[in-house]
Design a protein around this motif. Structure first.
Motif, short mmCIF file in Angstrom:
data_model
loop_
_atom_site.label_atom_id
_atom_site.label_comp_id
_atom_site.label_asym_id
_atom_site.label_seq_id
_atom_site.Cartn_x
_atom_site.Cartn_y
_atom_site.Cartn_z
N LEU A 51 39.74 50.13 42.37
CA LEU A 51 39.37 49.13 41.37
C LEU A 51 40.61 48.64 40.60
O LEU A 51 40.74 47.44 40.31
CB LEU A 51 38.34 49.72 40.41
CG LEU A 51 36.94 49.94 40.97
CD1 LEU A 51 36.04 50.59 39.92
CD2 LEU A 51 36.33 48.61 41.43
N THR A 52 41.51 49.55 40.27
CA THR A 52 42.74 49.15 39.59
C THR A 52 43.58 48.25 40.49
O THR A 52 44.11 47.21 40.03
CB THR A 52 43.54 50.39 39.19
OG1 THR A 52 42.74 51.21 38.33
CG2 THR A 52 44.82 50.00 38.47
N MET A 53 43.71 48.62 41.74
CA MET A 53 44.48 47.79 42.67
C MET A 53 43.84 46.43 42.87
O MET A 53 44.52 45.40 42.98
CB MET A 53 44.62 48.51 44.01
CG MET A 53 45.47 49.75 43.96
SD MET A 53 45.53 50.60 45.56
CE MET A 53 46.49 52.05 45.14
N LEU A 54 42.50 46.39 42.90
CA LEU A 54 41.81 45.12 43.07
C LEU A 54 42.01 44.22 41.85
O LEU A 54 42.17 43.00 41.99
CB LEU A 54 40.32 45.37 43.32
CG LEU A 54 39.48 44.14 43.69
CD1 LEU A 54 40.03 43.50 44.97
CD2 LEU A 54 38.02 44.53 43.88
N ALA A 55 42.00 44.83 40.66
CA ALA A 55 42.27 44.03 39.46
C ALA A 55 43.68 43.45 39.48
O ALA A 55 43.90 42.28 39.11
CB ALA A 55 42.08 44.90 38.21
N ILE A 56 44.64 44.24 39.96
CA ILE A 56 46.01 43.73 40.09
C ILE A 56 46.06 42.61 41.13
O ILE A 56 46.74 41.59 40.94
CB ILE A 56 46.95 44.89 40.47
CG1 ILE A 56 47.02 45.91 39.34
CG2 ILE A 56 48.34 44.38 40.80
CD1 ILE A 56 47.78 47.17 39.71
N ALA A 57 45.34 42.79 42.24
CA ALA A 57 45.34 41.78 43.29
C ALA A 57 44.77 40.45 42.78
O ALA A 57 45.32 39.38 43.07
CB ALA A 57 44.53 42.27 44.49
N ILE A 58 43.70 40.51 42.02
CA ILE A 58 43.09 39.28 41.49
C ILE A 58 44.08 38.57 40.56
O ILE A 58 44.17 37.34 40.54
CB ILE A 58 41.77 39.61 40.78
CG1 ILE A 58 40.74 40.09 41.81
CG2 ILE A 58 41.25 38.40 40.03
CD1 ILE A 58 39.46 40.61 41.19
N ALA A 59 44.83 39.36 39.78
CA ALA A 59 45.81 38.76 38.88
C ALA A 59 46.97 38.14 39.64
O ALA A 59 47.63 37.23 39.13
CB ALA A 59 46.33 39.81 37.91
N LEU A 60 47.24 38.62 40.86
CA LEU A 60 48.37 38.10 41.64
C LEU A 60 47.98 36.95 42.55
O LEU A 60 48.85 36.15 42.94
CB LEU A 60 48.96 39.22 42.49
CG LEU A 60 49.68 40.35 41.75
CD1 LEU A 60 50.05 41.45 42.74
CD2 LEU A 60 50.91 39.84 41.04
#
Length: 325
Positions: A51-60
């Motif tokens: 979930l943390t990685m997905l949140a970072i991915a959406i921001a990128l």
């Protein structure tokens, strides 16, 4: 050879070098151990880590997509820049032979890439075909259209094109030079605006990545607060304590970058067919740009660095508040 030259080095120097080598090897072993341990901790809690990685991915994804769009606009600008042509209309009394010599004189200019001569007869034929008035225009006694030379400049920049137009107007036999740069200037202004918007969004979403990673690392520091206090009581430095969390932040950033790369690839595949069909309807073979090897490396490097920086900020802030008891 003197005795001083052959005298062996003092024993203390060998001891100092061996100690330095031991510390360096220990430092490398600790880095390797912390890198693997932080990866195992992320795997131990897969849902939260993903979930943390997905949140970072959406921001990128959004700034990366804008970057691709601007790169595509840059290529389109280069293609349209090739169509930034000038038309030099010759004087009405100029014949075909003289028009050919004028074209050669224009082609000899350093700022000219290539030229194309349109004689008065060819101009009338194109005009008739464009308007569909072949019968009406064929009744004219004289051809009112002059010969013209279409000029492709080497530099499509508006300032360079204007300077070239001024030089061409001074040539003998050239009556008028026409150019339309309004569309090219609008395109360049839009590209500049897009670059600034992409930069602003990149900074904002980069700050978002720092906040996401920082908040996650803050929770990890709080959950291991007692462990940190114990290792600090036995003499651990802040760099020693900070190291596993920095690797965790880097892993989060790398995972988020991989997710962002996958989302961009899937989005490109999903939109490729309708975008190609839209371009074909306008007579253009346009395809969505892709990251490629260099773009993928930049994306992953930026995401990893953002994760590392977010972890460093969070850990440094909380370590200053930790007091061993």
């Amino acid at each position: 050879m003197s005795r001083e030259a052959t005298r062996p080095a003092p024993r203390g120097a060998h001891t100092q070098r061996s100690r330095s080598g031991s510390r360096l090897r220990a430092w490398g072993r600790h880095h390797r151990a912390m890198c693997l341990d932080s990866a195992r901790r992320l795997i131990r809690f897969p849902v939260g880590s993903l979930l943390t990685m997905l949140a970072i991915a959406i921001a990128l994804v959004l700034p990366a997509a804008l970057w691709l769009a601007l790169d595509s606009a840059r290529l389109l600008d280069a293609e349209l820049g090739e169509s930034a042509t000038l038309t030099a209309y010759l004087e009405p009394h100029v014949g075909d032979a003289q028009a050919t010599r004028i074209e050669e004189a224009i082609a000899a200019q350093q700022a000219v890439a290539r030229t194309r001569l349109i004689t008065a007869a060819e101009g009338m034929a194109e005009f008739q075909q464009a308007l569909g008035l072949a019968d009406a225009l064929g009744r004219l006694d004289d051809n009112p259209l002059p010969a013209s030379v279409v000029v492709m400049p080497l530099d499509p920049a508006p300032e360079a094109v204007r300077e070239l137009a001024g030089e061409l107007e001074g040539l003998a036999g050239v009556e008028e030079v026409r150019l339309d740069l309004a569309w090219l200037e609008r395109l360049r202004h839009l590209a500049e605006l897009g670059h600034r918007v992409a930069l602003a969004l990149g900074v904002l979403f980069g700050l978002g990545v720092l906040l996401v990673v920082g908040n996650t690392i803050r929770l990890a520091v709080e959950s291991r607060r007692q462990e940190i206090e114990v290792v600090m009581l036995i003499g651990a430095t802040h760099a020693f304590v900070r190291r596993p969390f920095l690797y965790s932040g880097a892993w989060y950033g790398l995972g988020g970058g991989l997710f962002a790369w996958g989302l961009l690839a899937l989005g490109s595949e999903w939109l490729a067919a309708p975008v190609s069909a839209l371009g074909a309807s306008y007579g253009a073979a346009y395809q969505l740009p892709r990251l490629g090897g260099e773009g993928s490396a930049i994306l992953l490097l930026c995401s990893t660095l953002l994760g590392w920086l977010g972890a460093w900020i969070a850990v440094s802030r909380h370590l200053s508040q930790v007091r061993p008891r």
